[in-house]
Design an enzyme around this catalytic site. Structure first.
Site, PDB file in Angstrom:
ATOM      1  N   TYR A 139      -3.508  11.201   0.650  1.00  9.40           N
ATOM      2  CA  TYR A 139      -3.933  10.982  -0.746  1.00  9.40           C
ATOM      3  C   TYR A 139      -3.933  12.298  -1.508  1.00  9.40           C
ATOM      4  O   TYR A 139      -3.501  12.382  -2.639  1.00  9.40           O
ATOM      5  CB  TYR A 139      -5.335  10.364  -0.800  1.00  9.40           C
ATOM      6  CG  TYR A 139      -5.350   8.913  -0.416  1.00  9.40           C
ATOM      7  CD1 TYR A 139      -5.303   8.540   0.920  1.00  9.40           C
ATOM      8  CD2 TYR A 139      -5.402   7.916  -1.379  1.00  9.40           C
ATOM      9  CE1 TYR A 139      -5.307   7.214   1.283  1.00  9.40           C
ATOM     10  CE2 TYR A 139      -5.410   6.577  -1.023  1.00  9.40           C
ATOM     11  CZ  TYR A 139      -5.361   6.234   0.306  1.00  9.40           C
ATOM     12  OH  TYR A 139      -5.353   4.916   0.657  1.00  9.40           O
ATOM     13  N   HIS A 188      -4.697  -7.867   0.134  1.00  4.84           N
ATOM     14  CA  HIS A 188      -4.004  -6.585   0.251  1.00  4.84           C
ATOM     15  C   HIS A 188      -3.313  -6.372   1.601  1.00  4.84           C
ATOM     16  O   HIS A 188      -2.254  -5.768   1.662  1.00  4.84           O
ATOM     17  CB  HIS A 188      -5.009  -5.464  -0.001  1.00  4.84           C
ATOM     18  CG  HIS A 188      -4.386  -4.117  -0.088  1.00  4.84           C
ATOM     19  ND1 HIS A 188      -3.551  -3.756  -1.120  1.00  4.84           N
ATOM     20  CD2 HIS A 188      -4.459  -3.022   0.726  1.00  4.84           C
ATOM     21  CE1 HIS A 188      -3.144  -2.507  -0.936  1.00  4.84           C
ATOM     22  NE2 HIS A 188      -3.677  -2.038   0.175  1.00  4.84           N
ATOM     23  N   ASP A 238       0.850  -1.206   0.000  1.00  4.05           N
ATOM     24  CA  ASP A 238       0.000   0.000   0.000  1.00  4.05           C
ATOM     25  C   ASP A 238       0.890   1.263   0.000  1.00  4.05           C
ATOM     26  O   ASP A 238       1.877   1.296  -0.728  1.00  4.05           O
ATOM     27  CB  ASP A 238      -0.974  -0.053   1.198  1.00  4.05           C
ATOM     28  CG  ASP A 238      -2.156   0.888   1.035  1.00  4.05           C
ATOM     29  OD1 ASP A 238      -3.139   0.504   0.398  1.00  4.05           O
ATOM     30  OD2 ASP A 238      -2.073   2.026   1.514  1.00  4.05           O
TER      31      ASP A 238
END
Ligand SMILES: *[C@@H]1O[C@H](CO)[C@@H](O)[C@H](O)[C@H]1NC(C)=O
Ligand SMILES: *[C@@H]1O[C@H](CO)[C@@H](O)[C@H](O)[C@H]1NC(C)=O
Length: 458
Positions: free
Chosen positions: A373, A429, A223
Protein backbone atom coordinates in the site's frame (compact mmCIF):
# COMPACT_ATOMS: atom_id res chain seq x y z
CA UNK A 1 10.18 14.46 -57.60
CA UNK A 2 8.15 16.94 -55.58
CA UNK A 3 5.15 14.63 -55.38
CA UNK A 4 7.39 11.79 -54.21
CA UNK A 5 8.80 13.92 -51.40
CA UNK A 6 5.28 14.97 -50.49
CA UNK A 7 4.14 11.37 -50.50
CA UNK A 8 7.08 10.33 -48.35
CA UNK A 9 6.26 13.11 -45.89
CA UNK A 10 2.62 12.11 -45.70
CA UNK A 11 3.41 8.43 -45.22
CA UNK A 12 6.08 9.31 -42.65
CA UNK A 13 3.61 11.55 -40.85
CA UNK A 14 0.96 8.83 -40.71
CA UNK A 15 3.46 6.26 -39.43
CA UNK A 16 4.73 8.72 -36.82
CA UNK A 17 1.15 9.45 -35.74
CA UNK A 18 0.30 5.75 -35.42
CA UNK A 19 3.47 4.97 -33.49
CA UNK A 20 2.90 7.88 -31.13
CA UNK A 21 -0.69 6.85 -30.64
CA UNK A 22 0.22 3.27 -29.78
CA UNK A 23 2.95 4.56 -27.45
CA UNK A 24 0.45 6.66 -25.55
CA UNK A 25 -1.48 3.48 -24.97
CA UNK A 26 1.44 1.56 -23.65
CA UNK A 27 2.85 1.92 -20.18
CA UNK A 28 6.62 2.12 -19.75
CA UNK A 29 8.58 0.50 -16.98
CA UNK A 30 12.23 -0.15 -16.30
CA UNK A 31 13.69 -3.38 -15.00
CA UNK A 32 14.24 -3.43 -11.27
CA UNK A 33 16.32 -5.44 -8.83
CA UNK A 34 14.80 -6.24 -5.44
CA UNK A 35 17.31 -8.63 -3.89
CA UNK A 36 19.47 -7.88 -0.88
CA UNK A 37 22.46 -5.59 -1.34
CA UNK A 38 23.87 -4.98 -4.79
CA UNK A 39 23.01 -7.24 -7.72
CA UNK A 40 25.45 -10.08 -8.25
CA UNK A 41 27.35 -10.02 -11.49
CA UNK A 42 27.08 -12.99 -13.79
CA UNK A 43 24.36 -15.20 -15.07
CA UNK A 44 20.80 -14.70 -13.98
CA UNK A 45 19.29 -17.80 -12.39
CA UNK A 46 16.39 -18.72 -14.65
CA UNK A 47 15.71 -22.10 -13.08
CA UNK A 48 12.22 -23.15 -12.09
CA UNK A 49 12.18 -25.10 -8.86
CA UNK A 50 9.29 -27.23 -7.61
CA UNK A 51 8.19 -26.05 -4.17
CA UNK A 52 6.36 -27.91 -1.43
CA UNK A 53 4.58 -26.17 1.43
CA UNK A 54 5.92 -27.60 4.66
CA UNK A 55 5.35 -27.48 8.37
CA UNK A 56 6.84 -29.10 11.44
CA UNK A 57 6.28 -29.62 15.16
CA UNK A 58 8.33 -26.60 16.06
CA UNK A 59 6.19 -24.27 13.96
CA UNK A 60 3.01 -25.65 15.50
CA UNK A 61 4.32 -25.61 19.07
CA UNK A 62 5.37 -22.00 18.68
CA UNK A 63 1.94 -21.12 17.28
CA UNK A 64 0.09 -22.90 20.08
CA UNK A 65 2.23 -21.28 22.76
CA UNK A 66 1.44 -17.84 21.40
CA UNK A 67 -2.26 -18.64 21.02
CA UNK A 68 -2.39 -19.93 24.60
CA UNK A 69 -0.86 -16.71 25.87
CA UNK A 70 -3.41 -14.43 24.21
CA UNK A 71 -4.96 -11.88 26.57
CA UNK A 72 -8.70 -11.68 25.87
CA UNK A 73 -10.29 -8.27 26.18
CA UNK A 74 -14.07 -7.95 26.44
CA UNK A 75 -15.98 -6.37 23.58
CA UNK A 76 -18.46 -3.64 24.41
CA UNK A 77 -21.99 -4.88 24.97
CA UNK A 78 -23.97 -5.08 21.73
CA UNK A 79 -21.07 -3.88 19.63
CA UNK A 80 -20.98 -6.93 17.30
CA UNK A 81 -18.38 -6.18 14.63
CA UNK A 82 -18.85 -2.42 14.68
CA UNK A 83 -15.78 -1.72 16.78
CA UNK A 84 -13.66 -4.21 14.88
CA UNK A 85 -13.44 -7.96 15.30
CA UNK A 86 -15.74 -8.99 18.15
CA UNK A 87 -13.64 -10.29 21.02
CA UNK A 88 -16.15 -12.87 22.20
CA UNK A 89 -16.36 -14.42 18.76
CA UNK A 90 -12.60 -14.16 18.35
CA UNK A 91 -12.26 -16.44 21.37
CA UNK A 92 -14.40 -19.03 19.56
CA UNK A 93 -12.30 -18.78 16.43
CA UNK A 94 -9.15 -19.16 18.51
CA UNK A 95 -10.54 -22.22 20.30
CA UNK A 96 -11.36 -23.79 16.95
CA UNK A 97 -7.91 -22.93 15.65
CA UNK A 98 -6.24 -24.47 18.69
CA UNK A 99 -8.37 -27.62 19.02
CA UNK A 100 -9.92 -28.55 15.68
CA UNK A 101 -8.06 -26.82 12.89
CA UNK A 102 -5.58 -29.24 11.35
CA UNK A 103 -2.77 -27.30 9.67
CA UNK A 104 -1.03 -30.46 8.54
CA UNK A 105 -4.13 -31.52 6.66
CA UNK A 106 -4.46 -28.07 5.14
CA UNK A 107 -0.81 -28.17 4.06
CA UNK A 108 -1.58 -31.41 2.25
CA UNK A 109 -4.50 -29.67 0.61
CA UNK A 110 -2.26 -26.77 -0.45
CA UNK A 111 0.14 -29.26 -2.01
CA UNK A 112 -2.66 -30.85 -4.00
CA UNK A 113 -1.69 -28.41 -6.77
CA UNK A 114 1.93 -28.09 -7.91
CA UNK A 115 3.87 -25.09 -6.55
CA UNK A 116 7.05 -23.58 -7.96
CA UNK A 117 9.53 -20.81 -7.30
CA UNK A 118 11.73 -18.94 -9.72
CA UNK A 119 13.98 -15.93 -9.26
CA UNK A 120 12.95 -12.73 -11.02
CA UNK A 121 14.62 -9.33 -10.53
CA UNK A 122 16.55 -10.71 -7.57
CA UNK A 123 13.68 -12.24 -5.57
CA UNK A 124 12.03 -15.66 -5.48
CA UNK A 125 8.55 -15.59 -6.96
CA UNK A 126 6.16 -18.33 -5.86
CA UNK A 127 3.27 -19.58 -7.98
CA UNK A 128 0.82 -22.43 -8.37
CA UNK A 129 0.68 -23.88 -11.89
CA UNK A 130 -2.13 -26.26 -12.75
CA UNK A 131 -2.13 -27.95 -16.13
CA UNK A 132 -5.35 -29.72 -17.10
CA UNK A 133 -5.31 -33.49 -16.77
CA UNK A 134 -6.49 -35.74 -19.59
CA UNK A 135 -6.84 -33.03 -22.20
CA UNK A 136 -8.79 -34.52 -25.11
CA UNK A 137 -6.83 -34.80 -28.32
CA UNK A 138 -6.92 -31.70 -30.48
CA UNK A 139 -7.91 -29.50 -27.55
CA UNK A 140 -5.44 -26.90 -26.36
CA UNK A 141 -5.76 -25.38 -22.93
CA UNK A 142 -6.20 -21.63 -22.65
CA UNK A 143 -3.63 -20.07 -20.32
CA UNK A 144 -5.02 -17.90 -17.53
CA UNK A 145 -3.13 -15.92 -14.89
CA UNK A 146 -5.09 -15.15 -11.70
CA UNK A 147 -3.81 -12.55 -9.23
CA UNK A 148 -4.98 -12.25 -5.61
CA UNK A 149 -5.17 -9.20 -3.36
CA UNK A 150 -4.89 -8.16 0.29
CA UNK A 151 -5.49 -9.73 2.80
CA UNK A 152 -5.87 -12.72 0.54
CA UNK A 153 -3.48 -15.10 -1.17
CA UNK A 154 -3.25 -17.63 -4.00
CA UNK A 155 -5.50 -19.78 -1.80
CA UNK A 156 -8.48 -17.58 -2.71
CA UNK A 157 -8.53 -19.43 -6.04
CA UNK A 158 -8.31 -23.00 -4.76
CA UNK A 159 -11.97 -23.84 -5.24
CA UNK A 160 -12.09 -22.15 -8.61
CA UNK A 161 -9.03 -23.84 -10.13
CA UNK A 162 -10.60 -27.29 -10.75
CA UNK A 163 -13.70 -25.65 -12.22
CA UNK A 164 -11.45 -24.04 -14.83
CA UNK A 165 -8.96 -26.83 -15.45
CA UNK A 166 -11.49 -29.68 -15.38
CA UNK A 167 -14.82 -28.14 -16.39
CA UNK A 168 -17.77 -30.55 -16.22
CA UNK A 169 -19.54 -29.10 -19.24
CA UNK A 170 -18.01 -30.49 -22.47
CA UNK A 171 -18.64 -27.17 -24.24
CA UNK A 172 -16.54 -25.31 -21.74
CA UNK A 173 -13.03 -24.05 -22.31
CA UNK A 174 -10.27 -25.94 -20.53
CA UNK A 175 -7.87 -23.55 -18.84
CA UNK A 176 -4.29 -23.93 -17.72
CA UNK A 177 -3.99 -21.79 -14.62
CA UNK A 178 -1.10 -19.87 -13.04
CA UNK A 179 -1.68 -18.21 -9.63
CA UNK A 180 1.39 -16.33 -8.40
CA UNK A 181 1.90 -14.74 -4.99
CA UNK A 182 2.57 -11.01 -5.28
CA UNK A 183 6.16 -10.44 -4.06
CA UNK A 184 5.90 -9.81 -0.33
CA UNK A 185 2.81 -12.05 -0.06
CA UNK A 186 2.64 -15.68 0.98
CA UNK A 187 5.55 -17.73 -0.29
CA UNK A 188 6.96 -15.10 -2.64
CA UNK A 189 10.03 -13.37 -1.27
CA UNK A 190 9.55 -9.78 -0.12
CA UNK A 191 11.39 -7.04 -2.01
CA UNK A 192 14.40 -5.81 -0.03
CA UNK A 193 14.33 -2.36 -1.55
CA UNK A 194 11.87 0.52 -1.59
CA UNK A 195 9.52 1.16 -4.47
CA UNK A 196 7.98 -2.20 -5.41
CA UNK A 197 4.52 -1.12 -6.63
CA UNK A 198 1.77 -2.60 -8.79
CA UNK A 199 3.58 -1.77 -12.05
CA UNK A 200 6.66 -3.64 -10.79
CA UNK A 201 4.48 -6.63 -9.86
CA UNK A 202 2.95 -6.50 -13.35
CA UNK A 203 6.37 -6.49 -14.99
CA UNK A 204 7.57 -9.37 -12.81
CA UNK A 205 4.49 -11.45 -13.71
CA UNK A 206 5.03 -10.78 -17.42
CA UNK A 207 8.55 -12.10 -16.98
CA UNK A 208 7.19 -15.12 -15.14
CA UNK A 209 4.72 -15.95 -17.90
CA UNK A 210 7.42 -15.53 -20.58
CA UNK A 211 9.68 -17.85 -18.61
CA UNK A 212 6.89 -20.42 -18.55
CA UNK A 213 6.66 -20.15 -22.33
CA UNK A 214 3.32 -18.38 -22.72
CA UNK A 215 3.23 -15.97 -25.63
CA UNK A 216 -0.30 -14.80 -24.96
CA UNK A 217 -2.70 -15.41 -22.11
CA UNK A 218 -5.79 -14.22 -20.26
CA UNK A 219 -5.62 -12.50 -16.88
CA UNK A 220 -8.05 -12.26 -13.98
CA UNK A 221 -7.92 -10.16 -10.83
CA UNK A 222 -9.77 -8.42 -8.01
CA UNK A 223 -8.45 -6.15 -5.24
CA UNK A 224 -4.69 -5.60 -5.90
CA UNK A 225 -4.99 -8.28 -8.56
CA UNK A 226 -7.16 -5.76 -10.41
CA UNK A 227 -4.42 -3.11 -10.63
CA UNK A 228 -1.65 -5.61 -11.24
CA UNK A 229 -3.46 -7.30 -14.17
CA UNK A 230 -4.59 -3.90 -15.48
CA UNK A 231 -0.97 -2.72 -15.44
CA UNK A 232 -0.03 -5.91 -17.29
CA UNK A 233 -2.55 -5.03 -20.00
CA UNK A 234 -1.10 -1.52 -20.16
CA UNK A 235 2.51 -2.72 -20.31
CA UNK A 236 2.03 -5.32 -23.02
CA UNK A 237 -1.46 -5.08 -24.51
CA UNK A 238 -0.73 -7.59 -27.28
CA UNK A 239 0.13 -10.33 -24.82
CA UNK A 240 -3.02 -10.11 -22.72
CA UNK A 241 -5.77 -11.61 -24.87
CA UNK A 242 -8.46 -10.75 -22.38
CA UNK A 243 -8.70 -9.14 -18.97
CA UNK A 244 -11.35 -10.29 -16.50
CA UNK A 245 -11.95 -8.23 -13.37
CA UNK A 246 -14.29 -8.14 -10.40
CA UNK A 247 -13.10 -4.85 -8.93
CA UNK A 248 -12.33 -1.57 -10.70
CA UNK A 249 -13.30 1.60 -8.83
CA UNK A 250 -12.46 4.65 -10.95
CA UNK A 251 -8.94 5.74 -9.97
CA UNK A 252 -9.30 8.97 -11.88
CA UNK A 253 -12.93 10.02 -12.36
CA UNK A 254 -13.25 11.86 -15.66
CA UNK A 255 -16.05 14.12 -16.83
CA UNK A 256 -18.52 11.33 -17.76
CA UNK A 257 -18.21 9.83 -14.28
CA UNK A 258 -18.64 13.21 -12.60
CA UNK A 259 -21.66 14.02 -14.78
CA UNK A 260 -23.18 10.61 -14.09
CA UNK A 261 -22.89 11.23 -10.35
CA UNK A 262 -24.43 14.69 -10.62
CA UNK A 263 -27.29 13.82 -12.94
CA UNK A 264 -27.63 10.04 -12.66
CA UNK A 265 -30.33 10.05 -10.06
CA UNK A 266 -32.60 12.33 -12.11
CA UNK A 267 -31.75 10.78 -15.49
CA UNK A 268 -30.68 7.22 -14.70
CA UNK A 269 -31.36 5.91 -18.24
CA UNK A 270 -29.01 8.47 -19.75
CA UNK A 271 -26.14 6.90 -17.83
CA UNK A 272 -27.35 3.32 -17.94
CA UNK A 273 -27.97 3.28 -14.18
CA UNK A 274 -30.35 0.70 -12.74
CA UNK A 275 -32.03 0.57 -9.33
CA UNK A 276 -29.06 -1.21 -7.77
CA UNK A 277 -26.63 1.42 -9.09
CA UNK A 278 -28.73 4.21 -7.53
CA UNK A 279 -29.02 2.37 -4.21
CA UNK A 280 -25.31 1.77 -4.02
CA UNK A 281 -23.96 5.09 -5.32
CA UNK A 282 -26.02 7.85 -3.70
CA UNK A 283 -25.83 7.02 -0.01
CA UNK A 284 -22.05 7.03 -0.40
CA UNK A 285 -21.93 10.21 -2.49
CA UNK A 286 -24.17 12.07 -0.04
CA UNK A 287 -21.92 11.25 2.91
CA UNK A 288 -18.73 10.97 0.98
CA UNK A 289 -16.38 12.01 3.78
CA UNK A 290 -17.97 9.85 6.49
CA UNK A 291 -18.47 6.85 4.20
CA UNK A 292 -14.97 6.90 2.78
CA UNK A 293 -13.35 7.31 6.20
CA UNK A 294 -15.40 4.57 7.92
CA UNK A 295 -13.80 1.57 6.26
CA UNK A 296 -10.45 2.86 5.07
CA UNK A 297 -8.46 3.32 8.28
CA UNK A 298 -6.43 0.18 7.55
CA UNK A 299 -5.46 1.64 4.20
CA UNK A 300 -4.22 4.88 5.71
CA UNK A 301 -2.07 2.99 8.21
CA UNK A 302 -0.66 0.64 5.58
CA UNK A 303 -0.01 3.43 3.11
CA UNK A 304 1.95 5.42 5.69
CA UNK A 305 3.49 3.38 8.56
CA UNK A 306 3.08 -0.33 7.74
CA UNK A 307 6.10 -1.45 9.74
CA UNK A 308 4.83 -0.23 13.12
CA UNK A 309 1.52 -2.03 13.57
CA UNK A 310 2.77 -4.78 11.30
CA UNK A 311 5.31 -5.76 13.92
CA UNK A 312 2.58 -6.46 16.48
CA UNK A 313 0.66 -8.56 13.96
CA UNK A 314 3.78 -10.50 13.10
CA UNK A 315 4.20 -11.43 16.79
CA UNK A 316 0.61 -12.35 17.58
CA UNK A 317 -1.33 -14.99 15.66
CA UNK A 318 -4.55 -13.95 17.39
CA UNK A 319 -4.04 -10.30 16.48
CA UNK A 320 -3.20 -11.30 12.92
CA UNK A 321 -6.35 -13.42 12.61
CA UNK A 322 -8.50 -10.55 13.92
CA UNK A 323 -6.90 -8.06 11.55
CA UNK A 324 -7.29 -10.28 8.48
CA UNK A 325 -10.64 -11.91 9.20
CA UNK A 326 -12.38 -8.65 10.08
CA UNK A 327 -11.98 -7.82 6.38
CA UNK A 328 -13.46 -11.16 5.34
CA UNK A 329 -16.52 -10.23 7.38
CA UNK A 330 -17.10 -6.59 6.42
CA UNK A 331 -15.97 -6.83 2.80
CA UNK A 332 -18.23 -9.79 2.16
CA UNK A 333 -21.28 -7.90 3.37
CA UNK A 334 -21.36 -4.52 5.14
CA UNK A 335 -24.37 -5.64 7.16
CA UNK A 336 -22.26 -8.39 8.71
CA UNK A 337 -20.91 -5.66 11.01
CA UNK A 338 -24.17 -5.99 12.91
CA UNK A 339 -23.83 -9.72 13.57
CA UNK A 340 -22.27 -11.18 16.71
CA UNK A 341 -20.16 -13.57 14.63
CA UNK A 342 -19.51 -11.19 11.74
CA UNK A 343 -21.33 -13.65 9.45
CA UNK A 344 -17.96 -15.22 8.74
CA UNK A 345 -19.16 -18.78 8.40
CA UNK A 346 -22.19 -17.87 6.32
CA UNK A 347 -19.98 -17.74 3.26
CA UNK A 348 -16.71 -19.38 4.26
CA UNK A 349 -15.54 -22.26 6.40
CA UNK A 350 -13.25 -21.55 9.34
CA UNK A 351 -10.84 -24.04 7.80
CA UNK A 352 -10.51 -21.96 4.64
CA UNK A 353 -10.33 -18.67 6.52
CA UNK A 354 -7.67 -19.93 8.93
CA UNK A 355 -5.70 -21.46 6.07
CA UNK A 356 -5.42 -18.01 4.54
CA UNK A 357 -4.36 -16.60 7.94
CA UNK A 358 -1.80 -19.39 8.31
CA UNK A 359 -0.29 -18.53 4.91
CA UNK A 360 0.38 -15.05 6.33
CA UNK A 361 1.50 -16.40 9.70
CA UNK A 362 3.88 -19.15 8.61
CA UNK A 363 5.47 -17.08 5.86
CA UNK A 364 5.66 -14.04 8.16
CA UNK A 365 4.50 -11.79 5.34
CA UNK A 366 2.06 -9.40 6.98
CA UNK A 367 4.48 -6.45 7.10
CA UNK A 368 5.62 -6.80 3.50
CA UNK A 369 2.01 -7.32 2.37
CA UNK A 370 1.05 -4.04 4.05
CA UNK A 371 4.00 -2.22 2.49
CA UNK A 372 2.48 -2.76 -0.94
CA UNK A 373 0.00 0.00 0.00
CA UNK A 374 2.78 2.38 0.91
CA UNK A 375 4.66 1.75 -2.32
CA UNK A 376 1.51 2.18 -4.34
CA UNK A 377 0.32 5.36 -2.70
CA UNK A 378 3.53 7.17 -1.85
CA UNK A 379 4.14 8.06 -5.48
CA UNK A 380 0.79 9.86 -5.54
CA UNK A 381 -2.49 9.10 -7.20
CA UNK A 382 -1.51 10.76 -10.43
CA UNK A 383 0.51 7.90 -11.89
CA UNK A 384 0.67 7.41 -15.67
CA UNK A 385 -1.18 4.10 -15.36
CA UNK A 386 -4.10 5.55 -13.43
CA UNK A 387 -4.77 8.08 -16.21
CA UNK A 388 -4.19 5.64 -19.05
CA UNK A 389 -7.13 3.79 -20.60
CA UNK A 390 -6.91 0.05 -21.27
CA UNK A 391 -7.33 -1.23 -24.83
CA UNK A 392 -7.42 -4.94 -24.12
CA UNK A 393 -10.77 -6.80 -24.38
CA UNK A 394 -12.19 -6.71 -20.86
CA UNK A 395 -14.90 -8.55 -18.95
CA UNK A 396 -16.31 -7.25 -15.69
CA UNK A 397 -18.14 -9.32 -13.09
CA UNK A 398 -20.15 -6.89 -10.97
CA UNK A 399 -20.82 -8.51 -7.58
CA UNK A 400 -23.65 -6.88 -5.61
CA UNK A 401 -21.77 -6.59 -2.30
CA UNK A 402 -18.49 -5.38 -3.72
CA UNK A 403 -16.82 -2.75 -1.53
CA UNK A 404 -17.04 0.02 -4.06
CA UNK A 405 -19.84 -0.34 -6.55
CA UNK A 406 -18.78 0.46 -10.10
CA UNK A 407 -21.54 0.81 -12.71
CA UNK A 408 -20.90 -0.14 -16.31
CA UNK A 409 -20.38 3.41 -17.55
CA UNK A 410 -17.54 3.92 -15.07
CA UNK A 411 -15.83 0.68 -16.03
CA UNK A 412 -16.10 1.67 -19.70
CA UNK A 413 -14.30 4.95 -19.10
CA UNK A 414 -11.13 3.08 -18.26
CA UNK A 415 -11.61 -0.18 -20.15
CA UNK A 416 -12.34 0.97 -23.71
CA UNK A 417 -12.88 -2.55 -25.00
CA UNK A 418 -15.39 -3.68 -22.39
CA UNK A 419 -16.91 -6.83 -23.91
CA UNK A 420 -18.98 -8.19 -21.05
CA UNK A 421 -20.39 -6.63 -17.92
CA UNK A 422 -22.28 -9.14 -15.79
CA UNK A 423 -24.43 -8.16 -12.81
CA UNK A 424 -23.74 -11.16 -10.57
CA UNK A 425 -26.43 -12.89 -8.52
CA UNK A 426 -24.59 -12.74 -5.21
CA UNK A 427 -21.16 -12.20 -3.71
CA UNK A 428 -18.83 -9.57 -2.28
CA UNK A 429 -15.20 -8.55 -2.37
CA UNK A 430 -13.65 -12.02 -2.03
CA UNK A 431 -15.83 -13.29 -4.84
CA UNK A 432 -13.45 -15.91 -6.22
CA UNK A 433 -13.41 -17.63 -2.82
CA UNK A 434 -17.03 -16.93 -1.92
CA UNK A 435 -18.67 -17.76 -5.27
CA UNK A 436 -16.17 -19.84 -7.23
CA UNK A 437 -18.85 -21.36 -9.51
CA UNK A 438 -20.25 -17.98 -10.52
CA UNK A 439 -16.82 -16.49 -11.11
CA UNK A 440 -15.63 -19.47 -13.14
CA UNK A 441 -18.82 -19.26 -15.24
CA UNK A 442 -18.29 -15.61 -15.95
CA UNK A 443 -14.68 -16.23 -16.98
CA UNK A 444 -15.95 -19.02 -19.27
CA UNK A 445 -18.58 -16.77 -20.82
CA UNK A 446 -16.16 -13.91 -21.31
CA UNK A 447 -13.42 -16.06 -22.84
CA UNK A 448 -15.87 -17.80 -25.17
CA UNK A 449 -17.04 -14.43 -26.38
CA UNK A 450 -13.48 -13.28 -27.13
CA UNK A 451 -12.67 -16.52 -28.95
CA UNK A 452 -15.89 -16.25 -30.97
CA UNK A 453 -15.19 -12.67 -32.00
CA UNK A 454 -11.70 -13.72 -33.12
CA UNK A 455 -13.19 -16.47 -35.28
CA UNK A 456 -15.59 -13.95 -36.81
CA UNK A 457 -12.82 -11.61 -37.84
CA UNK A 458 -10.72 -14.38 -39.32
C1 LIG B 1 -2.17 3.28 -6.33
O1 LIG B 1 -3.48 2.85 -6.53
C2 LIG B 1 -4.41 3.86 -6.87
C3 LIG B 1 -5.76 3.21 -7.07
O2 LIG B 1 -6.17 2.54 -5.97
C4 LIG B 1 -3.97 4.57 -8.13
O3 LIG B 1 -4.85 5.63 -8.40
C5 LIG B 1 -2.56 5.10 -7.96
O4 LIG B 1 -2.13 5.69 -9.16
C6 LIG B 1 -1.63 3.98 -7.57
N1 LIG B 1 -0.29 4.53 -7.38
C7 LIG B 1 0.82 3.96 -7.91
C8 LIG B 1 2.12 4.60 -7.60
O5 LIG B 1 0.80 2.97 -8.58
C1 LIG C 1 -22.90 -17.74 -18.57
O1 LIG C 1 -23.63 -18.06 -19.75
C2 LIG C 1 -24.66 -19.01 -19.56
C3 LIG C 1 -25.18 -19.41 -20.92
O2 LIG C 1 -25.52 -18.28 -21.67
C4 LIG C 1 -25.72 -18.42 -18.63
O3 LIG C 1 -26.74 -19.35 -18.41
C5 LIG C 1 -25.04 -18.07 -17.30
O4 LIG C 1 -25.97 -17.42 -16.47
C6 LIG C 1 -23.85 -17.17 -17.51
N1 LIG C 1 -23.16 -17.06 -16.24
C7 LIG C 1 -22.73 -15.92 -15.73
C8 LIG C 1 -22.12 -15.95 -14.40
O5 LIG C 1 -22.82 -14.88 -16.33
Amino acid sequence: MFTEILLALVVGGVVYFLVQRSKRHQLKSEDGWWGEGTPMAGEEDLSIRPYTVQTDDEELEDLYRRIDQTRPFPSLEDSQFNYGFNSHYLQKVVTYWRRDFDWRRQVEKLNKFPHYKTNIEGIDVHYVHVRPKNLPEGVTAVPLLMVHGWPGSFYEFYRMIPLLTQPSNPDDIVFEVVCPSIPGYGFSEAPHKKGFDSVCAARVFHKLMKRLGFQQFYAHGGDWGWIVTTNMAQLEPKIIKGLHLNFAPPSKPGLPVVLSIMLGRSFPKLFGFNEHDIQRIYPVVQNLVVESVKESGYMHIQATKPDTVGRALNDSPVGLAAYILEKFSTWTDHDFRNLDDGGLTRKFSLDDLLTNVMIYWTSGCIISSMRFYKENFSKGLDQPHSKMPVHVPTGYACFPNELMHTPKLWVQQKYRELKTFTPMARGGHFAAMEEPELMAQDIQNFTKMILRSQLDTM
